[in-house]
Each structure stands twice: as C-alpha cells, then as structure tokens.
Scaffold this motif. Structure first.
Motif, PDB file in Angstrom:
ATOM      1  N   GLY A  14       0.791  -1.222   0.000  1.00 26.64           N
ATOM      2  CA  GLY A  14       0.000   0.000   0.000  1.00 26.64           C
ATOM      3  C   GLY A  14       0.823   1.271   0.000  1.00 26.64           C
ATOM      4  N   ASP A  15       2.138   1.155   0.147  1.00 27.97           N
ATOM      5  CA  ASP A  15       3.001   2.335   0.101  1.00 27.97           C
ATOM      6  C   ASP A  15       3.368   2.724  -1.329  1.00 27.97           C
ATOM      7  N   PHE A  16       2.907   1.971  -2.316  1.00 23.75           N
ATOM      8  CA  PHE A  16       3.263   2.221  -3.711  1.00 23.75           C
ATOM      9  C   PHE A  16       2.019   2.524  -4.531  1.00 23.75           C
ATOM     10  N   VAL A  17       2.194   3.330  -5.563  1.00 21.84           N
ATOM     11  CA  VAL A  17       1.089   3.650  -6.458  1.00 21.84           C
ATOM     12  C   VAL A  17       1.633   3.828  -7.872  1.00 21.84           C
ATOM     13  N   GLU A  18       0.850   3.408  -8.865  1.00 19.85           N
ATOM     14  CA  GLU A  18       1.217   3.611 -10.263  1.00 19.85           C
ATOM     15  C   GLU A  18       1.196   5.104 -10.570  1.00 19.85           C
ATOM     16  N   PRO A  66       6.470   5.846  -6.093  1.00 16.55           N
ATOM     17  CA  PRO A  66       5.879   5.677  -7.421  1.00 16.55           C
ATOM     18  C   PRO A  66       6.259   4.340  -8.051  1.00 16.55           C
ATOM     19  N   ILE A  67       5.327   3.766  -8.772  1.00 14.95           N
ATOM     20  CA  ILE A  67       5.621   2.649  -9.661  1.00 14.95           C
ATOM     21  C   ILE A  67       5.703   3.235 -11.065  1.00 14.95           C
ATOM     22  N   CYS A  68       6.909   3.221 -11.622  1.00 13.27           N
ATOM     23  CA  CYS A  68       7.152   3.894 -12.901  1.00 13.27           C
ATOM     24  C   CYS A  68       6.990   2.913 -14.052  1.00 13.27           C
ATOM     25  N   PRO A  69       6.488   3.374 -15.196  1.00 16.51           N
ATOM     26  CA  PRO A  69       6.376   2.498 -16.363  1.00 16.51           C
ATOM     27  C   PRO A  69       7.753   2.179 -16.940  1.00 16.51           C
ATOM     28  N   GLU A  70       7.800   1.209 -17.808  1.00 11.92           N
ATOM     29  CA  GLU A  70       9.055   0.809 -18.429  1.00 11.92           C
ATOM     30  C   GLU A  70       9.708   2.002 -19.119  1.00 11.92           C
ATOM     31  N   GLY A  71      10.996   2.147 -18.914  1.00 14.02           N
ATOM     32  CA  GLY A  71      11.740   3.250 -19.519  1.00 14.02           C
ATOM     33  C   GLY A  71      11.767   4.506 -18.691  1.00 14.02           C
ATOM     34  N   SER A  72      11.027   4.542 -17.577  1.00 12.26           N
ATOM     35  CA  SER A  72      10.972   5.708 -16.694  1.00 12.26           C
ATOM     36  C   SER A  72      11.714   5.386 -15.405  1.00 12.26           C
ATOM     37  N   ALA A 130      11.926  13.205   9.208  1.00 13.59           N
ATOM     38  CA  ALA A 130      12.284  11.794   9.312  1.00 13.59           C
ATOM     39  C   ALA A 130      11.303  10.996  10.160  1.00 13.59           C
ATOM     40  N   LYS A 131      10.442  11.683  10.918  1.00 18.79           N
ATOM     41  CA  LYS A 131       9.486  11.006  11.791  1.00 18.79           C
ATOM     42  C   LYS A 131       8.045  11.289  11.380  1.00 18.79           C
ATOM     43  N   ALA A 132       7.851  11.632  10.128  1.00 19.02           N
ATOM     44  CA  ALA A 132       6.528  12.071   9.683  1.00 19.02           C
ATOM     45  C   ALA A 132       5.468  10.992   9.778  1.00 19.02           C
ATOM     46  N   PHE A 133       5.851   9.721   9.754  1.00 15.06           N
ATOM     47  CA  PHE A 133       4.827   8.680   9.831  1.00 15.06           C
ATOM     48  C   PHE A 133       4.083   8.739  11.159  1.00 15.06           C
ATOM     49  N   VAL A 134       4.794   8.997  12.263  1.00 16.00           N
ATOM     50  CA  VAL A 134       4.115   9.104  13.549  1.00 16.00           C
ATOM     51  C   VAL A 134       3.839  10.554  13.934  1.00 16.00           C
ATOM     52  N   ASN A 135       4.621  11.497  13.406  1.00 17.43           N
ATOM     53  CA  ASN A 135       4.391  12.904  13.731  1.00 17.43           C
ATOM     54  C   ASN A 135       3.201  13.496  12.997  1.00 17.43           C
ATOM     55  N   GLY A 136       2.785  12.887  11.888  1.00 20.51           N
ATOM     56  CA  GLY A 136       1.881  13.562  10.960  1.00 20.51           C
ATOM     57  C   GLY A 136       2.698  14.314   9.929  1.00 20.51           C
ATOM     58  N   ASP A 137       2.045  14.742   8.862  1.00 22.19           N
ATOM     59  CA  ASP A 137       2.790  15.249   7.704  1.00 22.19           C
ATOM     60  C   ASP A 137       2.988  16.758   7.704  1.00 22.19           C
ATOM     61  N   ALA A 138       2.853  17.407   8.871  1.00 16.32           N
ATOM     62  CA  ALA A 138       2.965  18.864   8.908  1.00 16.32           C
ATOM     63  C   ALA A 138       4.284  19.356   8.330  1.00 16.32           C
ATOM     64  N   ASN A 139       5.367  18.622   8.575  1.00 18.92           N
ATOM     65  CA  ASN A 139       6.673  19.032   8.063  1.00 18.92           C
ATOM     66  C   ASN A 139       7.171  18.136   6.931  1.00 18.92           C
ATOM     67  N   ALA A 140       6.350  17.200   6.479  1.00 19.27           N
ATOM     68  CA  ALA A 140       6.744  16.356   5.351  1.00 19.27           C
ATOM     69  C   ALA A 140       6.860  17.216   4.103  1.00 19.27           C
ATOM     70  N   ASN A 141       7.928  17.012   3.338  1.00 19.56           N
ATOM     71  CA  ASN A 141       8.138  17.933   2.219  1.00 19.56           C
ATOM     72  C   ASN A 141       8.822  17.303   1.024  1.00 19.56           C
ATOM     73  N   ALA A 142       9.422  16.138   1.170  1.00 22.88           N
ATOM     74  CA  ALA A 142      10.011  15.478   0.010  1.00 22.88           C
ATOM     75  C   ALA A 142       8.888  14.983  -0.898  1.00 22.88           C
ATOM     76  N   SER A 143       9.191  14.830  -2.182  1.00 24.57           N
ATOM     77  CA  SER A 143       8.185  14.310  -3.097  1.00 24.57           C
ATOM     78  C   SER A 143       8.812  13.294  -4.040  1.00 24.57           C
ATOM     79  N   TRP A 144       7.961  12.414  -4.569  1.00 26.26           N
ATOM     80  CA  TRP A 144       8.367  11.295  -5.405  1.00 26.26           C
ATOM     81  C   TRP A 144       7.638  11.351  -6.732  1.00 26.26           C
ATOM     82  N   SER A 145       8.342  10.954  -7.784  1.00 23.66           N
ATOM     83  CA  SER A 145       7.719  10.937  -9.096  1.00 23.66           C
ATOM     84  C   SER A 145       8.524  10.014 -10.012  1.00 23.66           C
ATOM     85  N   CYS A 146       8.280  10.117 -11.316  1.00 23.78           N
ATOM     86  CA  CYS A 146       8.981   9.334 -12.325  1.00 23.78           C
ATOM     87  C   CYS A 146       9.377  10.261 -13.471  1.00 23.78           C
ATOM     88  N   THR A 147      10.504   9.967 -14.092  1.00 26.62           N
ATOM     89  CA  THR A 147      10.889  10.766 -15.253  1.00 26.62           C
ATOM     90  C   THR A 147       9.795  10.663 -16.308  1.00 26.62           C
TER      91      THR A 147
END
Length: 520
Positions: free
Chosen positions: A225-229, A406-412, A377-394
């Motif tokens: 559940g931590d991953f998404v297309e 992210p689950i990236c498609p082939e070539g990404s 670094a503790k956002a899972f238990v602290n809540g996301d008030a200071n969460a700021n990194a983001s994830w994506s795919c080329t």
C-alpha cells in the motif's frame, strides 16, 4: 540497470553513544495510518495527567509501531551554550524508541494478544526512560533560559493500532498541494496547522487488509500500500506566477552522485557528537569531512566533490535501498541491519542541485554554515505537517507524491525531489528545533514577516530501480532508510544541507539569480 552498491564509510562504524545494541527480528508488520497525539492511543496504565485514555488497542488488535511525541520539535528556545547537550539528550530519546521498537517487533504476537505485556514490558519502561531524559533537558534549558513547561507530559508513548486509517487526512492521491519551485503551500507545514488537510488517508491500503503480502524484507516495511502507479496520479504541480521584481535566474552546482561511496548514519545538524544519531544511513555529496563530529572549521577545511571548489557545502539524504534479498556491507552495522535497514544501497543515476529565486523579489545571500532540513524523518508518527520530500517518475514530474512511492512504467526512472525552505530570519544559522530559523514562502511566493528570500535549493535525485514485486519469497521493493519505527514510509523522506559556499561564490549565486541568468 545502473544500480550500484557502495561500501559504507568507516566513520559509520563508531560505537553509538549511550545506546543499547539492537537484535534483528520481527516479521512484516501491518502499517498504521494515523498520527496518535499525546492524548490518544494505547497508554501504559492510562494517562498520567488525571484523565483516562481516549482509545486503547484491545487484545488481538493489530498494532504496527511505537508512537512517541517528538520532544525536539516542541523546543522553541534552547540557549546556545546548552544546545549541544540538549541535542545529545534528544538523540538518546531516539535510541530509546529504537530499542523499544525492537522489543515490540521481537514480541509482536504476544503484544497483539496481551495488552498488559505491552504496557509492562515495553511502554512503561520506555515512559520512565524518556521521563528521565526529558527532565535532564528541562534542567539544561533552565540553567540559562525560561524553564520549559509541559515537556514531561511528552514522556508516554503509544502503540499505534491499524483501525484509524482515515484519521489524519493525509494525502493519498499524490496531490502535494504546492509542489512549486518556491515551496508554495508547503509553507503550511512550517506552521504545523494544515499539513493533514488534503486527502483521506496517508497510506490508504496499508492497514486495511492486514499484511498485504510482500512486506519489505527489513521486517518493518514497506508494504504494498506504500506504492502507487504514477500513471494513476493526476497532474498536481502548481507554481506561483512571477511578479514584478522576481528573481528568475538559476545557479546549478554539480557535486556528483556519491560514486565514491561516502555513507554514515550520523546527522551533524540534529545530533552533533552522536555516532549513529540518525539510525539510518545517509548518502553524502559535496563536503567530505561530514560526520557527527564535524565542526564548522572541519567543514571549511574539508574536501568537496563539487566541480566548483568554492562550494564545500554538504548535501545529504537517506539512502535508497533495493530490498531484494542481497546483503549490503552494513548488514551487521549501525544504521544498516542493526537498525533494520537492509538491502543494496542504490547509487543515483543523476543528482542535480539547483538554486532558484523568488517569484516576488530579489534574493539575499545565505549566511555561511546555515543549516536547513527539509522534510521530517518522523513524519509517519508525527503527521505530515513538516513532510516535504516528493516522489515521481521521469516523464511524469507534473505528478508529485508525498506519501507514496511511485511505480514507474518501463523506460521511466524514479525521481525524489527536495525543495528546501526559501526564507531566512536574517539572524540565525540554526534554531532549537532546527526549523524555525527558516520558512517556506506562501502560495504566492511571499516570505513570512521578518523573513527574507534566499536562494532556494531544489534537489532532484534520479534512480534506475526496478518496479516493486510483492510475491512472497521473490518480493523485491525499494525504500528509503528510516528510523526503525517509521516503517520505511515514503512520507519520512528528508534532505539536509549546510551552506559552505565561500563568500565570493555565494555573491555570484545571488547576482546570477537576481539578474535572471542561468549559471553553473
């Protein structure tokens, strides 16, 4: 595919100060999804403030981790002469949580079945240990400043259950709500007042269906559940329009990808003088003198991997690992296997450090040795008030995720992005909680009152890793290193920066950005 494992730095092999040895163990755990505050959850013997606990896990109910109030975030003022000692005490609190989490993981079946065991053997001892440290912190501050009130109430911790996955409203659809080049609405997290307002479950699916198969081989995540297309995420990036007086230039500094393999589990910003203060391994580029014991003078004299030798800044972040059954050189070391961070460390295929301007004004120079942490670094238990990194795919970077991998498609390829705070209070290079001396601009690009715009570091890190596989013994997933109790959640990703530009080069950075030029 360009994935490379590197030897960890010998600096990481120092003994942990004031910590107990960890014993690996515990299987894949069900991930919980809500922030349990100091007034909620499973309390040892009830609350210690005269009130009854509002919720308790019942026998047989699934719990996934230990949730302790973050004392460091609550500190508003620590005298300079006491700051080092306070930071070391805070690091001891982290070690206590790590040790208690391991005890929980080793006994999780008994914990699920017997609430009294958890209270007597895990939570009560942890509360007592934390109370002693918190009282020492109070006494240290009381020597030179107003005595902090209420910190002792933060001693009790809870066991998080898995029945509250719609409780904190964290983002589950990738809407980062302000993933613009200048921080945007991420400033809302700086105020800690609305970072939990745009979604309906931080990790939808993590706790709904028990162990979802393919739990991370670390034994503490990540889960399916931590991953998404990424193709199922809607575009969500917004940028404030430039106004008259905007500073539209950029300055890029090339400091490599840590091909030389400098790693350690220290954090000289948060836990100076404490080996393994992070309890997870960091990648380093730029300054090569960085470990827990590095002084400003050490950093100023250190070597750098940056092509421009005037940039001796230090840039570091948690390593990304491929949990594929292969051991890394730190499998039996602190920050690695001893802290339930397992698998092959992945060397990025690309790291870009770009300093950008403000959409509303010119920028002013950063002070030398300014420290900035982005994310939590503790956002899972602290809540996301200071969460700021983001994830994506080329190829899909108009879609940014804060609480999913992210689950990236082939070539990404996988992309993680850190957008650091772009406003400075004009006085301090650090603060008691390592946050309040800097801030994000608001959604229009304006700094808070009393703050001034500085060049904003935007860091883009790219990895060539395979998509996750959740198939029993054949499972293979990627995940960031984390504190053990944070379960390798993507929302805990974070970046650290110490400015060690020489003054002439920093002046060049400012002129370049304010003049609207693209420089490197």
């Amino acid at each position: 595919m360009g994935r490379t494992s590197r030897k960890r730095s010998t600096l990481a092999n120092r003994a942990i100060a004031a910590s107990a040895a960890l014993i690996l163990g515990g299987g894949g755990l069900v991930a919980a999804n809500t922030y349990a505050s100091a007034g909620e959850g499973w309390w040892p013997g009830g609350r210690n403030d005269g009130q009854q606990s509002s919720t308790k896990a019942t026998a047989g109910q699934q719990v996934s981790t230990i949730d302790c109030p973050d004392v460091g975030n609550s500190l508003q003022e620590v005298p300079d002469q006491q700051r080092l000692a306070v930071d070391r005490e805070l690091a001891t609190l982290d070690t206590q949580i790590t040790t208690a989490y391991q005890r929980f993981a080793d006994n999780r079946e008994r914990v699920q079945a017997d609430q009294s065991f958890a209270e007597n053997q895990i939570l009560t001892p942890l509360r007592n240990e934390r109370l002693a440290i918190i009282q020492r912190i109070v006494a240290l501050i009381d020597r030179s400043a107003e005595r902090p009130q209420g910190l002792e109430q933060m001693a009790p911790c809870t066991l998080r259950d898995d029945g509250n996955d719609d409780g904190d409203g964290q983002n589950n659809d990738g809407d980062q709500n302000g993933d613009d080049q200048n921080g945007g609405d991420q400033n809302d997290g700086q105020d800690q007042n609305d970072g939990q307002n745009d979604g309906d479950g931080q990790n939808d699916g993590d706790g709904d269906d028990g162990n979802q198969g393919g739990a991370g081989q670390a034994g503490n995540g990540p889960e399916a559940g931590d991953f998404v297309e990424i193709q199922n995420v809607q575009p969500n990036v917004q940028q404030p329009p430039n106004q008259n007086g905007a500073s539209q230039g950029t300055f890029t500094t090339d400091c490599g990808v840590n091909a030389n393999g400098k790693f350690n589990p220290d954090n000289v910003i948060v836990a100076p003088g404490v080996s393994n203060g992070a309890h997870h391994m960091h990648d380093y580029i730029g300054n090569q003198a960085n470990d827990a014991f590095a002084s400003d003078d050490d950093l100023a004299a250190g070597d750098t991997t940056c092509q421009n030798q005037g940039d001796k800044s230090t840039y570091f972040w948690p390593v990304l690992r491929l949990q594929n059954g292969q051991q890394e050189n730190d499998a039996n070391a602190d920050g690695g296997g001893n802290d339930q961070n397992v698998g092959e460390i992945q060397t990025p295929s690309q790291v870009t450090n770009t300093f950008v301007g403000s959409p509303v004004s010119e920028v002013t120079a950063m002070p030398r040795f300014l420290r900035i942490i982005t994310g939590d670094a503790k956002a899972f238990v602290n809540g996301d008030a200071n969460a700021n990194a983001s994830w994506s795919c080329t190829g899909f970077e108009d879609r940014q995720l804060k609480d999913k991998y992210p689950i990236c498609p082939e070539g990404s390829q996988v992309v993680r992005t850190f957008k650091f705070q772009s406003c400075w209070d004009g006085q301090n290079i650090d603060s008691a909680n390592h946050r309040t001396h800097v801030a994000f601009a608001d959604e229009d690009g304006n700094c808070p009152n009393g703050f001034q715009a500085i060049p904003q570091l935007v860091q883009r890190i790219v990895y060539d890793v395979p998509p996750p596989v959740f198939d029993g013994e054949n499972a293979s997933v990627f995940a960031v290193d984390s504190f053990p109790e944070q379960l390798h959640k993507p929302v805990t990703d974070h970046g650290d920066f110490i400015n060690v530009f020489d003054e002439d080069l920093m002046d060049e950075v400012v002129d370049c950005i304010n003049d609207g030029r693209q420089c490197q």
